[in-house]
Write a protein that holds these residues in place. Structure first.
Motif, PDB file in Angstrom:
ATOM      1  N   LEU A 283       0.883  -1.135   0.102  1.00 61.99           N
ATOM      2  CA  LEU A 283       0.076  -0.024   0.167  1.00 61.99           C
ATOM      3  C   LEU A 283       0.921   1.255   0.223  1.00 61.99           C
ATOM      4  O   LEU A 283       0.368   2.393  -0.406  1.00 61.99           O
ATOM      5  CB  LEU A 283      -0.872  -0.086   1.348  1.00 61.99           C
ATOM      6  CG  LEU A 283      -1.899  -1.289   1.213  1.00 61.99           C
ATOM      7  CD1 LEU A 283      -2.589  -0.981   2.524  1.00 61.99           C
ATOM      8  CD2 LEU A 283      -2.877  -1.370  -0.058  1.00 61.99           C
ATOM      9  N   GLY A 284       2.130   1.172   0.470  1.00 66.15           N
ATOM     10  CA  GLY A 284       2.886   2.507   0.615  1.00 66.15           C
ATOM     11  C   GLY A 284       3.359   2.943  -0.896  1.00 66.15           C
ATOM     12  O   GLY A 284       3.482   4.134  -1.130  1.00 66.15           O
ATOM     13  N   ALA A 285       3.450   2.030  -2.141  1.00 66.03           N
ATOM     14  CA  ALA A 285       3.654   2.351  -3.153  1.00 66.03           C
ATOM     15  C   ALA A 285       2.348   3.137  -3.796  1.00 66.03           C
ATOM     16  O   ALA A 285       2.849   3.840  -4.900  1.00 66.03           O
ATOM     17  CB  ALA A 285       3.792   1.081  -4.134  1.00 66.03           C
ATOM     18  N   LEU A 286       1.306   3.094  -3.298  1.00 68.43           N
ATOM     19  CA  LEU A 286       0.276   4.148  -3.845  1.00 68.43           C
ATOM     20  C   LEU A 286       0.085   5.245  -3.031  1.00 68.43           C
ATOM     21  O   LEU A 286      -0.859   6.009  -3.221  1.00 68.43           O
ATOM     22  CB  LEU A 286      -1.006   3.059  -3.563  1.00 68.43           C
ATOM     23  CG  LEU A 286      -1.040   1.629  -4.079  1.00 68.43           C
ATOM     24  CD1 LEU A 286      -2.358   0.999  -4.027  1.00 68.43           C
ATOM     25  CD2 LEU A 286      -0.580   1.520  -5.634  1.00 68.43           C
ATOM     26  N   ALA A 287       1.068   5.647  -2.124  1.00 69.55           N
ATOM     27  CA  ALA A 287       0.838   6.878  -1.295  1.00 69.55           C
ATOM     28  C   ALA A 287       0.913   8.085  -2.296  1.00 69.55           C
ATOM     29  O   ALA A 287       0.106   9.242  -2.038  1.00 69.55           O
ATOM     30  CB  ALA A 287       1.938   6.857  -0.060  1.00 69.55           C
ATOM     31  N   THR A 288       1.791   8.106  -3.172  1.00 71.98           N
ATOM     32  CA  THR A 288       1.895   9.292  -4.094  1.00 71.98           C
ATOM     33  C   THR A 288       1.898   8.754  -5.572  1.00 71.98           C
ATOM     34  O   THR A 288       2.872   7.735  -5.750  1.00 71.98           O
ATOM     35  CB  THR A 288       3.243  10.136  -3.912  1.00 71.98           C
ATOM     36  OG1 THR A 288       4.203   9.352  -3.803  1.00 71.98           O
ATOM     37  CG2 THR A 288       3.163  10.768  -2.543  1.00 71.98           C
ATOM     38  N   GLN A 289       1.114   9.118  -6.572  1.00 75.78           N
ATOM     39  CA  GLN A 289       1.135   8.515  -7.616  1.00 75.78           C
ATOM     40  C   GLN A 289       1.130   9.555  -8.801  1.00 75.78           C
ATOM     41  O   GLN A 289       0.481  10.651  -8.551  1.00 75.78           O
ATOM     42  CB  GLN A 289      -0.001   7.552  -7.844  1.00 75.78           C
ATOM     43  CG  GLN A 289      -0.369   6.361  -6.978  1.00 75.78           C
ATOM     44  CD  GLN A 289       0.919   5.384  -7.404  1.00 75.78           C
ATOM     45  OE1 GLN A 289       1.421   5.294  -8.317  1.00 75.78           O
ATOM     46  NE2 GLN A 289       1.257   4.416  -6.321  1.00 75.78           N
ATOM     47  N   ASP A 290       1.654   9.134 -10.077  1.00 73.34           N
ATOM     48  CA  ASP A 290       1.569  10.214 -11.028  1.00 73.34           C
ATOM     49  C   ASP A 290       0.274   9.965 -11.818  1.00 73.34           C
ATOM     50  O   ASP A 290      -0.486   8.810 -11.418  1.00 73.34           O
ATOM     51  CB  ASP A 290       2.690  10.034 -12.041  1.00 73.34           C
ATOM     52  CG  ASP A 290       2.777   8.525 -12.583  1.00 73.34           C
ATOM     53  OD1 ASP A 290       1.835   8.233 -13.430  1.00 73.34           O
ATOM     54  OD2 ASP A 290       3.647   7.760 -12.182  1.00 73.34           O
ATOM     55  N   PRO A 291      -0.336  10.795 -12.337  1.00 71.04           N
ATOM     56  CA  PRO A 291      -1.727  10.571 -13.170  1.00 71.04           C
ATOM     57  C   PRO A 291      -1.884   9.267 -13.923  1.00 71.04           C
ATOM     58  O   PRO A 291      -2.860   8.537 -13.786  1.00 71.04           O
ATOM     59  CB  PRO A 291      -1.753  11.808 -14.218  1.00 71.04           C
ATOM     60  CG  PRO A 291      -0.979  12.650 -13.624  1.00 71.04           C
ATOM     61  CD  PRO A 291       0.270  12.102 -12.931  1.00 71.04           C
ATOM     62  N   ALA A 292      -0.856   8.806 -14.607  1.00 69.89           N
ATOM     63  CA  ALA A 292      -0.781   7.518 -15.504  1.00 69.89           C
ATOM     64  C   ALA A 292      -1.122   6.296 -14.348  1.00 69.89           C
ATOM     65  O   ALA A 292      -1.990   5.612 -14.549  1.00 69.89           O
ATOM     66  CB  ALA A 292       0.246   7.315 -16.206  1.00 69.89           C
ATOM     67  N   ARG A 293      -0.412   6.308 -13.066  1.00 73.47           N
ATOM     68  CA  ARG A 293      -0.314   5.103 -12.417  1.00 73.47           C
ATOM     69  C   ARG A 293      -1.826   5.443 -11.723  1.00 73.47           C
ATOM     70  O   ARG A 293      -2.200   4.299 -11.081  1.00 73.47           O
ATOM     71  CB  ARG A 293       0.573   5.097 -11.496  1.00 73.47           C
ATOM     72  CG  ARG A 293       2.090   4.783 -12.021  1.00 73.47           C
ATOM     73  CD  ARG A 293       3.204   4.566 -11.003  1.00 73.47           C
ATOM     74  NE  ARG A 293       4.286   4.246 -11.705  1.00 73.47           N
ATOM     75  CZ  ARG A 293       5.460   3.573 -11.141  1.00 73.47           C
ATOM     76  NH1 ARG A 293       5.366   3.587  -9.731  1.00 73.47           N
ATOM     77  NH2 ARG A 293       6.577   3.327 -11.494  1.00 73.47           N
ATOM     78  N   ALA A 294      -2.132   6.459 -11.256  1.00 72.09           N
ATOM     79  CA  ALA A 294      -3.475   6.586 -10.427  1.00 72.09           C
ATOM     80  C   ALA A 294      -4.644   6.132 -11.279  1.00 72.09           C
ATOM     81  O   ALA A 294      -5.494   5.573 -10.691  1.00 72.09           O
ATOM     82  CB  ALA A 294      -3.515   8.330 -10.204  1.00 72.09           C
ATOM     83  N   LEU A 295      -4.351   6.295 -12.795  1.00 71.09           N
ATOM     84  CA  LEU A 295      -5.605   5.893 -13.619  1.00 71.09           C
ATOM     85  C   LEU A 295      -5.566   4.398 -13.626  1.00 71.09           C
ATOM     86  O   LEU A 295      -6.550   3.682 -13.724  1.00 71.09           O
ATOM     87  CB  LEU A 295      -5.392   6.407 -15.067  1.00 71.09           C
ATOM     88  CG  LEU A 295      -6.406   5.990 -16.216  1.00 71.09           C
ATOM     89  CD1 LEU A 295      -7.781   6.479 -15.660  1.00 71.09           C
ATOM     90  CD2 LEU A 295      -6.208   6.792 -17.358  1.00 71.09           C
ATOM     91  N   LEU A 296      -4.241   3.841 -13.617  1.00 75.01           N
ATOM     92  CA  LEU A 296      -4.202   2.498 -13.521  1.00 75.01           C
ATOM     93  C   LEU A 296      -4.643   1.643 -12.034  1.00 75.01           C
ATOM     94  O   LEU A 296      -5.675   0.511 -12.273  1.00 75.01           O
ATOM     95  CB  LEU A 296      -2.731   1.980 -13.821  1.00 75.01           C
ATOM     96  CG  LEU A 296      -2.640   0.314 -13.702  1.00 75.01           C
ATOM     97  CD1 LEU A 296      -3.243  -0.346 -14.597  1.00 75.01           C
ATOM     98  CD2 LEU A 296      -1.058   0.106 -13.729  1.00 75.01           C
ATOM     99  N   VAL A 297      -4.613   2.304 -11.232  1.00 74.02           N
ATOM    100  CA  VAL A 297      -4.928   1.771 -10.023  1.00 74.02           C
ATOM    101  C   VAL A 297      -6.504   2.148  -9.868  1.00 74.02           C
ATOM    102  O   VAL A 297      -7.141   0.900  -9.335  1.00 74.02           O
ATOM    103  CB  VAL A 297      -4.335   2.820  -8.809  1.00 74.02           C
ATOM    104  CG1 VAL A 297      -4.979   2.350  -7.265  1.00 74.02           C
ATOM    105  CG2 VAL A 297      -2.933   2.309  -8.647  1.00 74.02           C
ATOM    106  N   ALA A 298      -6.909   3.218 -10.117  1.00 69.80           N
ATOM    107  CA  ALA A 298      -8.475   3.376 -10.158  1.00 69.80           C
ATOM    108  C   ALA A 298      -9.200   2.328 -11.126  1.00 69.80           C
ATOM    109  O   ALA A 298     -10.236   1.598 -10.757  1.00 69.80           O
ATOM    110  CB  ALA A 298      -8.641   4.778 -10.526  1.00 69.80           C
ATOM    111  N   PHE A 299      -8.558   2.153 -12.411  1.00 69.15           N
ATOM    112  CA  PHE A 299      -9.177   1.004 -13.056  1.00 69.15           C
ATOM    113  C   PHE A 299      -9.279  -0.368 -12.583  1.00 69.15           C
ATOM    114  O   PHE A 299     -10.209  -1.160 -12.534  1.00 69.15           O
ATOM    115  CB  PHE A 299      -8.518   1.127 -14.560  1.00 69.15           C
ATOM    116  CG  PHE A 299      -8.950  -0.093 -15.468  1.00 69.15           C
ATOM    117  CD1 PHE A 299     -10.266  -0.072 -15.954  1.00 69.15           C
ATOM    118  CD2 PHE A 299      -8.020  -1.346 -15.676  1.00 69.15           C
ATOM    119  CE1 PHE A 299     -10.475  -1.091 -16.847  1.00 69.15           C
ATOM    120  CE2 PHE A 299      -8.526  -2.239 -16.298  1.00 69.15           C
ATOM    121  CZ  PHE A 299      -9.759  -2.287 -17.210  1.00 69.15           C
ATOM    122  N   ALA A 300      -7.939  -0.914 -11.968  1.00 66.22           N
ATOM    123  CA  ALA A 300      -7.991  -1.983 -11.423  1.00 66.22           C
ATOM    124  C   ALA A 300      -8.743  -2.454 -10.153  1.00 66.22           C
ATOM    125  O   ALA A 300      -9.230  -3.527 -10.437  1.00 66.22           O
ATOM    126  CB  ALA A 300      -6.399  -2.223 -11.311  1.00 66.22           C
TER     127      ALA A 300
END
Length: 711
Positions: A283-300
């Motif tokens: 979960l620590g890897a998701l603390a700060t995300q760039d927009p592309a990764r944030a979109l991937l996390v939200a989709f998954a």
């Protein structure tokens, strides 16, 4: 009444990152508590749908081809690489490297060092390597080496381009080691052959569009044509291409059965909140995300239950799924059609999918392009850098050469060079005021316009809508570009650039060296890259100004002999006529029954530069230069000469047979000959008077009347 729709999302009141992580981690100490929570939330209840357990997929793949030949490596080197450099345009630095490679190979073959030195000295004496520009940084090294292009020309004529036939000529200095040196020389000839192009050949890649300022090429994959009409020299990706439609698809390979897996990313939490997780969750890897990764996390996290990954190994080429059948947990087999086929010919753009113009039947619908894999190339500094800009106020386009290379291969900052060599304040049109010899104010003169920097070249609108390279009239610049002209945009008659290739922001074009490591080995090539410009361009020209008188431009080409002829040696002429001299722009002129020679030597009047050593056996023989434009009467003629024997005359007019305007008065010293032309001057010469003569020439000048400013 307006309906409002949306989603309810909780907002955390935690402030610190540690508090946020603790909130989403939901740590527990009793695993049975998880089971009870899943029972309460009906997590163990099954619905009527089955989960995919097996997928049978068949794929069609069409291999890629370039110019009808299979594409076996990266696209960029095959498309962008410049052709072999023409033999007559190899710079001195490259010649030094090639000559050094020859003697490195000889030394590696076990030949004694003394023999290597004797061989180098012997070959350098037979085919000397000279720098072209005075003061070149490679001059000390070039003076110790032979000219590799001259050696290759002689040796390849004897043993063939691959060095495998015929008899090798004598190798001066080889001595008893000839048997060991000869196979090395033959291998060196074969190594150098693909690096040399024909005399007068082009430096532009075959797929480079000079008018469009970009690459235009295409690939084929079966019946499908993949076109890249405007590649800017960057990374070649799937979106670089547009494809055509296909009537029939390639034969599909045998179906393969694979096990699907839910969509996941590294460190992703379990899809059910009340599911026990292992240590792979991060979960620590998701603390700060760039927009592309944030979109991937939200989709998954939101849709992973509905999406599955079906791994399929694909070769390079244009691939499409021919059939896809899914078997679920109940044994039901479902055939899934491509989304692009269901949408029809007017489907919207999809990521990673090449679309074609709408057609009724397109067998390549849903195709994906997989290019040969290669690591991103390493790129060196720009060897040539030019700007293409618009000047709306002047209704012109401009070619601005920021960086070029000289004849010896050294980079030239054209702006700094112009600042060093200019004689006029071209930026403002004003000259520095100063009193005359008697203390009175300097005389003011009207000037039609200021001078143009030598690295700015105008592009004028033509009838076909393109921008053609215009000719700069004599006197428009006060600095010559001889020896430093770039090659990205050829300086030749008929050169033109499409109007839409130069937007309002301009375009920047660079020539760079690239190296890439592929499965077949290392690839090195020279490429061209286009980037956005810096906006509109303005040359800074000013018209209708008043200033002091100034010396006008010297209209002689190569006046200080700064550009030599690398392969000239001694240039001789027997009898009447003209022949090329040992420096660029000059000619040897001879009279009937005589002989005239010219040799370029290091200057002795100044610390650096060249001088021309002329020997004439009869009168009216010597060296001359035709002027690009005739100069009216009253022009100032001058030359520096050092007479070794005889007498020398400075002749200016329409021919070299006229009466000399000035003559030397002695021998054994440098003398500055000056005169005013009594008529129009179309050519100027330094010739022997009264008989034979031997003399040195250091500089020749032809200027308009200094008291009448240009314009």
């Amino acid at each position: 009444m307006t309906a409002v729709t949306g989603a309810l999302r909780p907002t955390s009141t935690a402030v610190a990152d540690g508090d946020r992580l603790a909130a989403v981690a939901a740590p527990v100490r009793d695993p049975l508590w998880f089971v009870s929570r899943q029972l309460q939330t009906q997590g163990f209840l099954a619905d009527d749908g089955g989960s995919p357990v097996a997928v049978s997929v068949a794929v069609t793949t069409a291999p890629l081809a370039l110019d009808g030949r299979p594409l076996t490596g990266p696209v960029a080197p095959a498309v962008e690489a410049e052709p072999a450099v023409p033999r007559d345009r190899v710079d001195t630095a490259t010649r030094v490297r090639w000559a050094t490679e020859l003697f490195r190979r000889v030394a590696d073959a076990g030949v004694p060092a003394a023999t290597v030195a004797a061989l180098r000295s012997g070959l350098a004496g037979a085919s000397p390597l000279r720098t072209v520009l005075a003061g070149s940084s490679v001059a000390p090294v070039a003076g110790l080496l032979p000219d590799p292009v001259a050696l290759w020309t002689t040796w390849s004529a004897a043993v063939g381009a691959d060095g495998s036939t015929g008899t090798l000529p004598a190798l001066p200095g080889s001595g008893s080691s000839r048997a060991a040196i000869e196979p090395v020389v033959r291998a060196w000839v074969a190594w150098l052959s693909p690096r040399l192009g024909p005399v007068g050949g082009s430096r532009a890649p075959a797929r480079w569009s000079g008018r469009g300022v970009g690459y235009a090429f295409g690939l084929t994959a079966g019946q499908v044509s993949l076109s890249a009409p405007d590649h800017d020299g960057g990374t070649v990706e799937w979106h670089t291409f547009d494809r055509s439609a296909a009537t029939t698809a390639p034969a599909a390979a045998a179906p393969v059965t694979v096990r699907p897996s839910p969509v996941r990313y590294a460190g992703m939490p379990e899809r059910g909140f009340w599911t026990m997780e292992d240590g792979a969750v991060d979960l620590g890897a998701l603390a700060t995300q760039d927009p592309a990764r944030a979109l991937l996390v939200a989709f998954a996290n939101g849709y992973a239950n509905d999406w599955f990954v079906v791994p399929v190994d694909l070769p390079d080429g244009l691939s499409a799924v021919a059939s896809l059948q899914v078997t679920d947990t109940f044994g039901t087999v479902t055939t899934v059609a491509a989304a692009a086929a269901l949408d029809g010919p007017h489907a919207r753009f999809r990521l990673w999918e090449l679309t074609a113009p709408p057609t009724a039947n397109d067998a390549a619908v849903g195709a994906r392009l997989l290019l040969p894999a290669a690591a991103p190339p390493l790129e060196g500094p720009a060897r040539e850098d030019v700007l293409l800009g618009r000047d709306e106020m002047a209704n012109l386009g401009w070619l601005v050469e920021l960086t070029t290379t000289d004849e010896d291969g050294a980079p030239v900052d054209r702006y700094r060079r112009w600042l060093t060599l200019r004689t006029d304040d071209a930026a403002t049109g004003a000259t520095r005021p100063g009193p005359t010899a008697g203390g009175a104010a300097a005389t003011r003169y009207y000037r039609l316009g200021t001078t143009l920097a030598d690295f700015w070249y105008p592009l004028r609108a033509q009838q076909d809508g393109s921008l053609g390279l215009a000719t700069v009239p004599a006197g428009a610049t006060d600095v010559t570009d001889l020896g430093v002209v770039g090659s990205l945009v050829p300086h030749a008659a008929g050169t033109a650039v499409d109007d839409d290739a130069i937007p309002r922001t301009g375009a920047r074009v660079m020539r760079v060296d690239r190296v890439a490591y592929t499965a077949a080995g290392r690839r090195v090539w020279s490429a061209r890259r286009r980037a956005p410009g810096t906006g509109e361009a303005s040359s800074g020209l000013r018209f209708d100004t008043v200033g002091e008188g100034r010396p006008t431009q010297n209209v002689v080409q190569n006046p200080g002999l700064t550009v030599a002829d690398r392969t000239a040696g001694t240039r001789a002429l027997v009898g009447a006529g003209r022949a090329a001299a040992a420096v660029v722009g000059w000619e040897v002129v001879g009279a009937k029954g005589g002989r005239a020679t010219s040799v370029v030597e290091p200057a002795t009047r100044t610390r650096d530069g060249w001088q021309l050593h002329v020997t004439a056996s009869v009168a009216r023989s010597g060296v001359a230069q035709r002027l690009a434009e005739s100069v009216p009467a009253g022009a100032e003629l001058s030359a520096w000469v050092y007479v070794l024997r005889g007498q020398v005359g400075l002749v200016g007019g329409r021919s070299v047979a006229g009466r000399p305007a000035a003559q030397s008065s002695g021998t054994g010293r440098w003398e500055h000959l000056t005169a005013r032309a009594s008529g129009a001057v179309g050519q100027v010469a330094l010739v022997a008077e009264g008989g034979g003569a031997e003399f040195l020439v250091d500089r020749l000048t032809v200027r308009l009347d200094a008291q009448r400013p240009a314009g």
